[in-house]
Design a protein around this motif. Structure first.
Motif, short mmCIF file in Angstrom:
data_model
loop_
_atom_site.label_atom_id
_atom_site.label_comp_id
_atom_site.label_asym_id
_atom_site.label_seq_id
_atom_site.Cartn_x
_atom_site.Cartn_y
_atom_site.Cartn_z
N SER A 182 0.77 -1.10 0.03
CA SER A 182 -0.06 0.02 0.18
C SER A 182 0.79 1.32 0.24
CB SER A 182 -0.92 -0.01 1.46
OG SER A 182 -1.84 0.98 1.23
N PHE A 183 0.49 2.05 -0.84
CA PHE A 183 1.25 3.56 -0.73
C PHE A 183 0.24 4.60 -0.24
CE2 PHE A 183 2.70 1.04 -4.35
CZ PHE A 183 4.09 0.85 -4.19
N GLN A 184 0.75 5.93 0.00
CA GLN A 184 0.16 6.72 0.81
C GLN A 184 -1.14 7.14 -0.06
OE1 GLN A 184 3.30 6.57 0.59
NE2 GLN A 184 4.53 7.73 1.88
N ALA A 185 -2.48 7.08 0.66
CA ALA A 185 -3.45 7.02 0.13
C ALA A 185 -3.80 8.29 -0.82
CB ALA A 185 -4.87 6.88 1.09
N MET B 157 -2.27 0.07 6.96
CA MET B 157 -2.19 -0.27 5.63
C MET B 157 -1.07 -0.91 4.82
SD MET B 157 -4.34 3.05 4.04
CE MET B 157 -4.13 2.88 2.49
N GLY B 158 -0.01 -0.70 5.75
CA GLY B 158 1.38 -1.28 5.05
C GLY B 158 2.32 -0.48 4.57
N VAL B 159 1.93 1.04 4.54
CA VAL B 159 2.52 1.96 4.21
C VAL B 159 4.20 2.20 4.77
CG1 VAL B 159 2.89 4.83 3.63
CG2 VAL B 159 0.67 3.41 3.55
N SER C 263 3.52 -1.72 -8.30
CA SER C 263 4.18 -2.40 -7.35
C SER C 263 5.62 -2.82 -8.02
CB SER C 263 3.55 -3.43 -6.59
OG SER C 263 2.53 -2.72 -5.96
N VAL D 295 0.28 14.87 0.89
CA VAL D 295 -0.49 14.08 1.49
C VAL D 295 -1.54 15.01 2.59
CG1 VAL D 295 -1.21 12.25 3.14
CG2 VAL D 295 0.30 11.79 1.16
#
Lengths: 278, 259
Positions: free
Chosen positions: A111-114, B93-95, A167, B29
């Motif tokens: 997962s990357f920054q939303a 989330m696993g970031v 990814s 962000v």
């Protein structure tokens, strides 16, 4: 089945050595006597693996066998209790930052920054690896993996296959000699899976070494030069997919589960048992 | 196997280049998170307006204390609700795990996050100080504005330490959010009465010793150096102790993965 399984001239140096033929090329990854535990639970117990330059090495095992723990130790996410890890000529435990610069990683669930767009995610990770990039350069890279139109979308807006491609792009953004892929095709439809196999093969074609974990025997046979089966934290056997079948086809445990001609899956289930895991 | 030549040699990036990339991403962000922006600017200005309009205004300590209380609230909101929520969510989330497999040292990941929060606090402070000049006619000389902003940075350590302790002791993001809201009352709201005997002197003393009370006292002292007293020094020392203790707990027990 693809043609790679016949390429068996690889040096094998594992706790279950198969052939002692020395490799002419250097080692991309050298793991020796790796032990990882979580409290009282021993997750990885004396695993040793060598991966040659340009080799695709598959790690097969049931759930909880120690695949991800092995990868996590190599990636520097968990601290091993014992053992050595070398990425090329870099001691990963003594110099983790230099080792991480030399490997690309695709985690099982990435997962990357939303709130970042795909383009911004690529820029961030290029920066973290010290790779200079321009906006046009990023867009070219995204177009190369058929994500040109998704550059301005957020990661969560992409399909599963698109997320895997992002990814993999990020895992290879610094052209690392070694790429670690943890169940790279899990959850993908057959088309997306085939596309990802093609990308993995292209990485091999340009000389990258790849260590991947998978539950798919088809995948292991399709893309891996050599495969190791791991269970209860220990390597049980290592060879080419065809070599594993040949070596274990007469094993009573394998014959017991085989339906007709022995397959890699029969070998896998025969050696690791039929009991359900976590 | 491939007969291709080995890949080109790879050079590890410098920590400053890594930090620059992380800061750019984290700032992006932060700017895109509507809730964070709302938390940053609206509540402190609303509280400042509410305090200035209240009948018991003088009993809470006067206009400068009102501004200090608004700043304290803004700092605490950003740190205890905003920072903890973003860290707990990204961890779940696993970031962080994805960032940790890069050459980025772990301290750069956290420093970037904290730096963005401090920038948010400074931006909030500028807005509150401008609002203070308009709403309650509190204007300071340039040196006092500078001292106030420095005090904001110093005070941020208290509440970022509290936030770090929360995410250090609690793994679940839902629980972090819930406990963050619950802890607001003893940690911050209590501080509103640090300069008021409205509920008696015992309550005032308790309030002064709370993290919110210590920070509010310190900020009021920075805005009005003439009123800097032994109590302000005590608040300064309290703030250091709170920051060290909470940050120590948060760093000691923080885990990068929620699983």
């Amino acid at each position: 089945m693809r043609a790679y399984q016949a390429r068996a001239s690889c040096k094998v140096r594992s706790s279950v050595a198969v052939s002692g033929q020395s490799a002419e090329r250097g080692l991309a990854l050298q793991v020796e006597g790796l032990r990882v535990s979580y409290g009282p639970k021993l997750a990885v117990d004396g695993v040793s693996i060598d991966i040659n330059e340009g080799e695709i090495f598959g790690l097969l095992g049931p759930n909880g066998a120690g695949k991800t723990s092995t990868l996590s130790a190599i990636e520097g996410l968990v601290k091993p209790d014992a053992g050595s890890i070398r990425i090329g000529d870099v001691d990963a435990r003594a110099n983790p930052s230099a080792a991480k610069a030399r490997m690309g990683v695709q985690l099982q669930s990435t997962s990357f920054q939303a709130n970042l767009t795909v383009r911004e995610i690529v820029r961030l990770y290029a920066g973290l690896y010290g790779v200079p990039v321009t906006r046009a350069g990023i867009d070219d890279q995204l177009a190369n993996v058929h994500l040109g139109e998704e550059a301005s979308k957020r990661f969560s807006q992409l399909s599963g296959g698109q997320q895997k491609r992002v990814s993999l792009l990020i895992a290879t953004i610094q052209s690392p000699p070694l790429v670690l892929l943890d169940e790279p095709t899990a959850g993908l439809d057959p088309q997306a899976r085939r596309q990802l196999w093609d990308r993995i093969e292209r990485l091999r074609d340009i000389g990258r070494s790849i260590l991947l974990t998978t539950h798919s025997m088809e995948e292991a046979q399709a893309v891996c030069h050599r495969v190791a089966i791991i269970d209860n934290g220990k390597l049980i056997t290592v060879d080419t997919p065809a070599g594993l079948i040949e070596k274990h086809k007469a094993d009573p445990r394998v014959l017991k589960v085989a339906h007709g001609q022995v397959t890699l899956e029969d070998v896998f289930i025969g050696l690791t048992g039929s009991d359900l895991r976590d | 196997m491939s007969s291709q030549p080995s890949p080109p040699p790879i050079h590890s990036p410098t920590p400053s280049a890594i930090l620059r990339s992380l800061l750019q991403a984290d700032l992006t962000v932060q700017l895109r998170t509507g809730r964070a922006l709302l938390l940053t600017f609206f509540p402190p200005v609303a509280v400042l307006y509410g305090l200035s309009a209240g009948k018991r205004r003088a009993q809470l300590g006067g206009p400068v204390v009102d501004v200090a209380l608004a700043l304290t609230l803004g700092i605490a909101l950003i740190a205890i609700l905003g920072y903890t929520a973003s860290v707990a969510r990204d961890r779940e989330m696993g970031v962080f795990q994805r960032l940790r497999v890069t050459p980025a040292p772990t301290w750069t990941i956290m420093v970037s996050r904290l730096a963005v929060q401090i920038v948010s606090m400074l931006a909030m402070s500028v807005v509150v100080l401008v609002a203070a000049a308009i709403i309650v006619n509190v204007t300071l000389d340039p040196a006092a504005y500078l001292r106030t902003l420095l005090a904001v940075i110093f005070s941020s350590a208290v509440f970022l330490g509290v936030g770090q302790a929360l995410v250090g002791l609690i793994k679940s993001s839902d629980t972090v959010n819930a406990v963050g809201r619950l802890s607001f009352l003893p940690l911050v709201a209590l501080g509103l009465f640090a300069h008021s005997a409205i509920f008696g002197t015992t309550f005032e003393t308790i309030s002064r010793w709370s993290p919110g009370g210590a920070v509010a006292t310190l900020l009021a002292g920075a805005m009005q150096p003439a009123t800097w007293s032994g109590d302000t020094w005590l608040a300064f020392l309290e703030s250091i102790v709170y920051a060290v203790v909470f940050a120590g707990i948060g760093i000691r027990w923080f885990q990068w993965s929620a699983h």
